[in-house]
Design a protein around this motif. Sequence first.
Motif, PDB file in Angstrom:
ATOM      1  N   PRO A  98       0.817  -1.218   0.000  1.00 36.67           N
ATOM      2  CA  PRO A  98       0.000   0.000   0.000  1.00 36.67           C
ATOM      3  C   PRO A  98       0.858   1.278   0.000  1.00 36.67           C
ATOM      4  O   PRO A  98       2.029   1.243   0.367  1.00 36.67           O
ATOM      5  N   SER A  99       0.247   2.382  -0.359  1.00 39.78           N
ATOM      6  CA  SER A  99       1.008   3.628  -0.561  1.00 39.78           C
ATOM      7  C   SER A  99       1.477   4.258   0.754  1.00 39.78           C
ATOM      8  O   SER A  99       2.222   5.218   0.739  1.00 39.78           O
ATOM      9  N   ASN A 100       1.037   3.690   1.906  1.00 34.09           N
ATOM     10  CA  ASN A 100       1.551   4.193   3.182  1.00 34.09           C
ATOM     11  C   ASN A 100       2.518   3.200   3.841  1.00 34.09           C
ATOM     12  O   ASN A 100       2.892   3.364   4.992  1.00 34.09           O
ATOM     13  N   CYS A 101       2.896   2.164   3.091  1.00 33.86           N
ATOM     14  CA  CYS A 101       3.801   1.132   3.644  1.00 33.86           C
ATOM     15  C   CYS A 101       5.252   1.614   3.513  1.00 33.86           C
ATOM     16  O   CYS A 101       5.668   2.070   2.446  1.00 33.86           O
ATOM     17  N   ILE A 102       6.017   1.492   4.604  1.00 34.63           N
ATOM     18  CA  ILE A 102       7.434   1.853   4.553  1.00 34.63           C
ATOM     19  C   ILE A 102       8.197   0.751   3.818  1.00 34.63           C
ATOM     20  O   ILE A 102       7.982  -0.437   4.066  1.00 34.63           O
ATOM     21  N   LEU A 103       9.081   1.149   2.919  1.00 37.95           N
ATOM     22  CA  LEU A 103       9.865   0.191   2.144  1.00 37.95           C
ATOM     23  C   LEU A 103      11.305   0.241   2.665  1.00 37.95           C
ATOM     24  O   LEU A 103      12.068   1.144   2.329  1.00 37.95           O
TER      25      LEU A 103
END
Length: 285
Positions: free
Chosen positions: A108-113
Amino acid sequence: MTQIISVIGAGTMGSGITITAASAGIEVCQVDVSQEQLDRAKFYHEKTLKRNVEKERMTQDEADAALSRICYCQDHARASESSFAIEAATENSEIKKKIFGAMASTYPSNCILATNTSSISITEIGKSVGEAADRVIGMHFFNPVPVMKLVEVIKSPSTSKETLARTIELSEQMGKTPIAANDHPGFVSNRVLMPMINEAFHAWNDGVAGPDEIDGIMKLGCAFPMGPLRLADLIGLDVCRDIMLVLHEGLGHPDKYAPCAKLVELVEAGHLGNKTGRGVYDYTS
Ligand code: 3HC
């Protein structure tokens, strides 16, 4: 609400990160393309928990609960629920960029990579995922992960403040002490540690002393828990060589950072340390 993270790569570091997180109450999706590697990771998790129960660091119920928090998957099965995706795959820039491409499009677009890289540029990895670069950060754990207290947190110029704050929070939740550094070749830990290990190979190569003596002198004389050559075997001689190459290419000073011929010789012979049963020392007996 229980936090869910994904750990991509089930080798020594990935499996260590997974068991540390699961023991701290976090649900973990342990991802690896290889079922064999996943089986090995599960075996290591069971062994580590059993040891913790024997040592009365946790109860059997707590160990069972920790194991039940881990799912072993050949794909990113829990991507949509994950707040963190921590990559701990092979230390190869092209492979990491490929995995990050998949992570950026799957999570998801709020997941830290996050990446557990020991030396590859966080800025370069960030560039490879375009707009997601503000969520890319280095989360550098130390081997053996369940034992070593530090997470070296590496931010690139694109890493957002929120990404940094959430990474520090997760590290603390895992019982670790996070310390931040900027993105330079080798960061702090390997910029300082690897030239010392490389120098130990030079001392051996120059006939100053044998491995037992070099390790004994550094262990007793400098209060290291293990000597530099035995530590090189624990880390992996290929990893040590590759980190020296990153320092060599990234920092200039060709003579200062070139990997020692003795180290390169052992790697080329396939003697990579503990993981292959032979490195500087022989572990087969
Ligand atoms: N997983 C889980 N627990 C482990 C473990 C592992 N792989 N290896 C050791 N342990 C535990 C043991 O179970 C033991 O705990 P217990 O007896 O209380 O159950 C405890 O650690 C101590 O182990 P040992 O008694 O077998 O041996 P030592 O006292 O010699 O400790 C050591 C082993 C913890 C590895 C210690 O020698 C040490 O701290 N060495 C230095 C390690 C180090 O410097 N690591 C950093 C490497 S650099 C790095 O990783 C960065 C990368 O980018 C290169």
